[in-house]
Design a protein around this motif. Structure first.
Motif, PDB file in Angstrom:
ATOM      1  N   GLY A  56      51.891  51.788  60.726  1.00  0.00           N
ATOM      2  CA  GLY A  56      52.879  50.797  60.312  1.00  0.00           C
ATOM      3  C   GLY A  56      52.489  49.963  59.110  1.00  0.00           C
ATOM      4  O   GLY A  56      53.063  48.900  58.885  1.00  0.00           O
ATOM      5  N   TYR A 139      59.219  55.623  64.498  1.00  0.00           N
ATOM      6  CA  TYR A 139      58.772  54.631  65.484  1.00  0.00           C
ATOM      7  C   TYR A 139      58.820  53.218  64.912  1.00  0.00           C
ATOM      8  O   TYR A 139      59.185  52.266  65.596  1.00  0.00           O
ATOM      9  N   TYR A 140      58.466  53.070  63.652  1.00  0.00           N
ATOM     10  CA  TYR A 140      58.379  51.747  63.039  1.00  0.00           C
ATOM     11  C   TYR A 140      59.748  51.218  62.606  1.00  0.00           C
ATOM     12  O   TYR A 140      59.839  50.152  62.016  1.00  0.00           O
ATOM     13  N   TYR A 145      59.538  48.167  68.204  1.00  0.00           N
ATOM     14  CA  TYR A 145      58.504  47.803  67.238  1.00  0.00           C
ATOM     15  C   TYR A 145      58.812  46.438  66.624  1.00  0.00           C
ATOM     16  O   TYR A 145      57.954  45.561  66.563  1.00  0.00           O
ATOM     17  N   ILE A 149      55.961  44.232  68.393  1.00  0.00           N
ATOM     18  CA  ILE A 149      54.775  44.295  67.535  1.00  0.00           C
ATOM     19  C   ILE A 149      54.852  43.289  66.392  1.00  0.00           C
ATOM     20  O   ILE A 149      53.910  42.526  66.163  1.00  0.00           O
TER      21      ILE A 149
END
Length: 158
Positions: A56, A139-140, A145, A149
């Protein structure tokens, strides 16, 4: 992908004026729910997901370099090399059975989602890549995320 997402992915989004993007070299935009980095490098426009597929890392802070004759962005966190035209992850390998040892560039396959950039009458547009199947950088781009995150990271740094 829902029909609303398919419509969003297939339509062109205005990114900016060609002359402004050429001058700044990079533009970070949120487009159709994705964070995309649009770049101008050696006469061509490129667009990729803005966070590196590996961990990321913020690709807008990465250097653009040529590896094996291919323009790549280098992730500032772990130095992963990603081709601008295909989104391939590149690495150097050595075949120990071949002497003298000589590193060669190899592909990990498509790891970073790339998008299409077009120019019309001095305006630059982006069309999101809606190809089926997951790509590592997807995914990011998820709410998980962004909500978990990124917010935890902001709390730790502030």
């Amino acid at each position: 992908m829902s029909s609303d997402e398919e419509v969003a992915a297939s339509r062109p989004y205005f990114i900016g004026k060609k002359e402004n993007i050429i001058q700044t070299r990079r533009v970070l935009k949120s487009v159709g729910g994705r964070d995309v980095l649009v770049m101008y490098h050696q006469g061509d426009f490129y667009a990729i997901d803005s966070r590196c597929y590996h961990s990321g890392g913020p690709l807008q802070e990465g250097d653009i370099e040529d590896f094996d004759g291919r323009p790549c962005i280098v992730c500032p966190w772990h130095k992963y090399k990603i081709t601008l035209d295909e989104g391939e992850g590149l690495y150097q390998a050595v075949d120990p059975s071949v002497k003298p040892l000589k590193p060669t560039w190899c592909s990990k396959g498509i790891k970073q989602r790339i998008h299409t950039v077009t120019e019309s009458n001095g305006d630059v547009f982006l069309t999101l890549n809606d190809s089926p199947g997951a790509i590592d950088s997807d995914y990011y781009q998820t709410e998980k995320y962004r909500d978990t995150i990124l917010k935890e990271g902001l709390k730790k740094t502030h």
